[in-house]
Write a protein that holds these residues in place. Structure first.
Motif, mmCIF file in Angstrom:
data_model
loop_
_atom_site.group_PDB
_atom_site.id
_atom_site.type_symbol
_atom_site.label_atom_id
_atom_site.label_comp_id
_atom_site.label_asym_id
_atom_site.label_seq_id
_atom_site.Cartn_x
_atom_site.Cartn_y
_atom_site.Cartn_z
ATOM 1 N N CYS A 637 39.759 -57.917 18.235
ATOM 2 C CA CYS A 637 41.162 -58.321 18.145
ATOM 3 C C CYS A 637 41.279 -59.800 17.790
ATOM 4 O O CYS A 637 42.160 -60.195 17.021
ATOM 5 C CB CYS A 637 41.868 -58.030 19.465
ATOM 6 N N GLY A 638 40.402 -60.634 18.349
ATOM 7 C CA GLY A 638 40.413 -62.048 17.995
ATOM 8 C C GLY A 638 40.091 -62.266 16.526
ATOM 9 O O GLY A 638 40.763 -63.047 15.832
ATOM 10 N N ASN A 639 39.072 -61.573 16.024
ATOM 11 C CA ASN A 639 38.722 -61.681 14.606
ATOM 12 C C ASN A 639 39.865 -61.210 13.713
ATOM 13 O O ASN A 639 40.111 -61.773 12.644
ATOM 14 C CB ASN A 639 37.461 -60.872 14.314
ATOM 15 N N TYR A 640 40.574 -60.167 14.161
ATOM 16 C CA TYR A 640 41.690 -59.638 13.375
ATOM 17 C C TYR A 640 42.800 -60.680 13.235
ATOM 18 O O TYR A 640 43.360 -60.866 12.145
ATOM 19 C CB TYR A 640 42.224 -58.379 14.044
ATOM 20 N N LEU A 641 43.132 -61.363 14.319
ATOM 21 C CA LEU A 641 44.199 -62.368 14.278
ATOM 22 C C LEU A 641 43.888 -63.464 13.262
ATOM 23 O O LEU A 641 44.780 -63.963 12.568
ATOM 24 C CB LEU A 641 44.394 -62.980 15.663
ATOM 25 N N VAL A 642 42.611 -63.823 13.180
ATOM 26 C CA VAL A 642 42.207 -64.875 12.241
ATOM 27 C C VAL A 642 42.132 -64.335 10.817
ATOM 28 O O VAL A 642 42.681 -64.925 9.880
ATOM 29 C CB VAL A 642 40.857 -65.470 12.669
ATOM 30 N N SER A 643 41.475 -63.200 10.636
ATOM 31 C CA SER A 643 41.264 -62.674 9.285
ATOM 32 C C SER A 643 42.568 -62.262 8.616
ATOM 33 O O SER A 643 42.689 -62.331 7.386
ATOM 34 C CB SER A 643 40.303 -61.488 9.330
ATOM 35 N N GLU A 644 43.559 -61.853 9.393
ATOM 36 C CA GLU A 644 44.847 -61.440 8.835
ATOM 37 C C GLU A 644 45.833 -62.592 8.719
ATOM 38 O O GLU A 644 46.994 -62.383 8.350
ATOM 39 C CB GLU A 644 45.450 -60.329 9.689
ATOM 40 N N GLY A 645 45.411 -63.795 9.073
ATOM 41 C CA GLY A 645 46.247 -64.970 8.872
ATOM 42 C C GLY A 645 47.288 -65.223 9.940
ATOM 43 O O GLY A 645 48.142 -66.096 9.770
ATOM 44 N N TYR A 646 47.232 -64.493 11.044
ATOM 45 C CA TYR A 646 48.189 -64.761 12.109
ATOM 46 C C TYR A 646 47.885 -66.087 12.810
ATOM 47 O O TYR A 646 48.802 -66.794 13.239
ATOM 48 C CB TYR A 646 48.172 -63.626 13.141
ATOM 49 N N VAL A 647 46.596 -66.429 12.917
ATOM 50 C CA VAL A 647 46.170 -67.622 13.640
ATOM 51 C C VAL A 647 45.154 -68.377 12.792
ATOM 52 O O VAL A 647 44.319 -67.765 12.104
ATOM 53 C CB VAL A 647 45.534 -67.236 14.999
#
Length: 812
Positions: A637-647
């Motif tokens: 979930c942490g990787n997703y937030l970064v890879s999708e540009g949310y964070v």
């Protein structure tokens, strides 16, 4: 807070073995983020962090021996340990000194958003209306009631005169007075007697959760003599309002015995009714909704966290209305369960066993007009897979409760599973999972069915309540189940909003199907006005539910929240929160304090990792030998937030409370470059050593959740993720705020202290200077609990995040 859940009992429930250490390495090596010291962008205090002493201590298990130089901290009474905690508090104070102005700003924001009056709406029970409110300027609530007779004329006047109230407010329990007297207050359970003359409640005045039973005579306001008992957990009244049942705990805080006492009697006092001798089982008691029966439940698992049933069904036994707190979080479930019933009208007749205890089988009972309704997952056939059973409803006559002749009459369907139930006068209310989303529905009682043809919910003309769909301030709604209409009883007012929606007070939408048709035109117009206000506000903040693919292809729910105005794709800081234990659904309920982050451009995300609540197998696949799944899920979930540009890739923080601290700590060890900062609150970190010590409170009860390290395969599983035992040597770790409470009986204060000491010892010496330990030297697992002190604590947490991660408005 659910008011009448304090006053009357209501039972609630809920719910690819991995290879071990060899599978951890790819997670660490595949992280796409750069490694650099986390302290390079913010100042450190001039003083050095404390360095605790080391004392040799060998731990031999299963032929292996290793050193734990900080094992001495296990003795919390050691003066050197207390001195060390005080040194750490001084260092934390110095580290946070440059955030004092920011903390004050945040605190004022949070206070300004609080409503001028914090209260629950009155809830009618018999001739009384019960409610709570927090007096202006006070920290804690006051439990009150007023007499609300339905009689009129001379009869009402006579009754009011006889009662001596005339509708005046009667204070039953004032948390503030207790806090002023003892310095700490935690009220565990409150139960008003059926005749409304007594209030039985449990009280913790130290923070160690050793609750004292007290019974207050509501006619004269005095505590009943000889009613005070130590170590009481749950309570239930008999119908005579003088017989009180309660559970008491052993030396390991395990509720193991049911006792009853007779108020006003010198002959009958503290008589044992049931004792559970198996140290792996806990005992709980509660009343059925109508008060006709008391259920005694012996469970092999109880949640290690306090379950708050935010779906609240008010106890209105003679009405058709219910009040619903509409954010959902279900409590954990028992793997082994034995249920007994006591006739509350004849409480001295003894216990009736419902059925023999069977591994994995659970029963939850309610009573309605001579019929027991049973929510169970007992196998419907001998060939059914025991690991994949869903809940269904059965029923039987009261006199047949011990027989095998139960009628299975409501089964789950392919698209809908049953999660919980409640019963009202003429209505069965079901909490269901409908295509992955929670929903409430009502079914009329009695149900006509053929025992040969079992029914699914869709066959019963269910009415699905209009449900709130996204992150929102609290709202309390009354549903009229006969007319299938609803009305808003109370809605949280949120002031000082800067999200671009003016002075709107709400931030959510309501599904409004055709069930509103019975409303007249005026009522419909009022509802439409309210709905439009909600939609205007919801336009300022965006709440999304995503499914993240974890390491093994499983889809993990992730809730993402941000401000439409302040968020910047690929640039915003973010905070990921998780829990992942005991079958608990992560609490995502509204909290106005979070606006201080959202309006500064932060993204808030909530990962419902395995081990928490969800469908019937979600807990199983993240506990015991499968525990690493929950950690992999959190990292994904942490990787997703970064890879999708949310964070932004260097601006992600993590947060976990108690068992959630295990989740975050283990994720930091496995992927140290993913997070820039972390907050671990009263975290469970020294997992292996704690579970190896059965003398500690709750250890034996936790064997089913995490495993028993006395068994070698389970020991190896625990050792591979235990945060304290897997800190990477010489690695750059995130900045961390680690909190602890000295009197915490659930998670020992030494767990956080040992974690911080070991990080300073073996991790990057520069990064470890940004790891701070803050210990509450007086409180317990749940902190102080007052509304303003909670704001102060949150302001401190947010200031730490803004210092170590930064925000989009230069920390203003």
């Amino acid at each position: 807070m659910a008011l009448l859940s304090l006053l009357v009992s209501k039972p609630s429930r809920k719910a690819s073995i991995l290879s071990l250490a060899s599978h951890l390495i790819p997670i660490i090596l595949s992280s796409p983020f750069s490694s650099r010291c986390t302290t390079s962008t913010f100042p450190l205090p001039s003083q050095s962090p404390p360095v605790p002493k080391k004392r040799p201590f060998d731990i031999p298990v299963h032929g292996k021996t290793w050193q734990d130089p900080y094992h001495w901290m296990r003795n919390a009474k050691d003066p050197e340990f207390v001195d060390y905690l005080n040194q750490e508090n001084s260092y934390a104070q110095a580290f946070m000194a440059d955030t004092h102005n920011l903390q004050r700003t945040l605190l004022e924001e949070m206070k300004n958003r609080l409503p001028t009056k914090i209260s629950t709406p009155p809830e009618r029970w018999g001739l009384w209306s019960y409610y709570q409110y927090i007096p202006e300027g006070k920290e804690y609530p006051v439990l009150c009631r007023t007499l609300e007779t339905e009689e009129s004329g001379w009869l009402k006047t006579l009754l009011d005169y006889a009662k001596g109230h005339f509708g005046m407010e009667q204070i039953l329990l004032d948390w503030n007075q207790i806090s002023e007297q003892y310095g700490y207050v935690h009220v565990g359970t409150c139960r008003v007697s059926p005749d409304h003359n007594f209030l039985a409640y449990t009280l913790d005045i130290t923070g160690n959760e050793q609750f004292i039973l007290q019974v207050k005579d509501l006619k004269d306001g005095y505590i009943v003599a000889r009613s005070q008992v130590d170590g009481v957990v749950s309570l239930a009244w008999a119908q005579d309002s003088t017989t009180l049942f309660y559970t008491v705990s052993d030396e390991n805080q395990r509720p193991y015995r049911v006792v009853f006492t007779k108020l006003g009697s010198n002959e009958i006092h503290d008589v044992p009714v049931f004792t559970e001798s198996n140290s792996s089982f806990c005992v709980d008691i509660t009343n059925t909704k109508d008060g006709k029966f008391i259920t005694v439940n012996s469970n092999s698992r109880t949640s290690s966290e306090e379950g708050i049933h935010l779906v609240h069904f008010a106890f209105l036994s003679h009405d058709i209305f219910i009040s619903v707190f509409v954010m959902l979080r279900l409590t954990s479930y028992a793997v082994y369960l034995q249920v007994y019933v006591i006739d509350a009208t004849n409480p001295l007749d003894g216990l009736q066993k419902v059925r023999e205890r069977v591994s994995g089988v659970r029963y939850f009972l309610e009573h309605h007009y001579g019929v027991f309704y049973i929510l169970t997952n007992a196998p419907l056939s001998e060939s059914e897979d025991q690991s994949d059973r869903n809940y269904y409803l059965a029923q039987c006559q009261v006199e047949d409760i011990q027989s095998s002749d139960w009628q299975n009459f409501i089964l789950p369907s392919e698209d809908m599973s049953i999660q919980d139930m409640d019963i009202f006068n003429g209505h069965l209310v079901l909490l269901v999972d409908k295509k992955g989303l929670p929903a409430l529905c009502s079914v009329n009682l009695p149900i006509k069915f053929n025992s040969v043809n079992q029914l699914e919910i869709e066959n019963l003309d269910p009415w699905f309540f209009p449900c709130l769909r996204i992150y929102m301030p609290a709202v309390i709604v009354d549903y009229n189940m006969s007319e299938r209409t609803f009305s808003i009883v109370q809605q949280e007012k949120v002031g000082d909003i800067s999200g671009g929606c003016g002075s709107c007070s709400l931030a959510y939408e309501l599904d409004t199907p055709e069930h509103l048709d019975p409303l007249n035109d005026k009522e419909k117009n009022n509802q439409n006005i309210e709905l439009q206000r909600w939609k205007d506000f919801s336009g300022a903040y965006c709440c999304k539910r995503k499914e993240v693919i974890s390491h093994d292809g499983v889809k993990v729910p992730l809730t993402i929240l941000y401000s439409q105005k302040a968020w910047q794709r690929g640039q915003s800081p973010g905070l990921l929160e998780g829990y992942g234990a005991y079958g608990e659904i992560l609490d995502k309920s509204w909290c106005s304090d979070r606006l201080s982050l959202l309006d500064r451009g932060w993204v808030l995300a909530f990962a419902d990792v395995r081990g928490g609540g969800g469908h019937s197998l979600w807990h199983k696949y993240g506990s015991g030998l499968n525990k690493c799944n929950s950690i992999y899920d959190f990292i994904s979930c942490g990787n997703y937030l970064v890879s999708e540009g949310y964070v932004h890739r260097d601006r992600l923080g993590a947060m976990g409370f108690s068992a959630g601290g295990l989740l975050v700590g283990a994720a930091i060890n496995m992927s140290p470059n993913l997070f820039r900062a972390a907050i671990l609150k009263v975290p469970f970190l020294d997992v292996c050593n704690t579970l190896l010590d059965p003398s500690l409170p709750l250890t034996i009860l936790d064997y089913e959740e995490f495993g028993n390290p006395q068994i070698q395969s389970q020991f190896e599983s625990i050792l591979c993720y235990s945060p304290y035992d897997n800190i990477p040597h010489d690695s750059c770790l995130p900045s961390m705020l680690v909190t602890a409470s000295f009197n915490d009986s659930r998670v020992g204060v030494w767990e956080a202290a040992k974690w911080v000491a070991r990080i300073r010892d073996i991790a990057c010496s520069h990064c470890s200077c940004s790891v701070i330990l803050k210990t509450n030297m007086a409180g317990g697992h749940f902190g102080e609990g007052g509304c303003y002190s909670q704001c102060e604590e949150t302001a401190y947490d947010y200031a730490f995040l803004m210092k170590t991660i930064g925000d989009l408005n230069d920390n203003k």
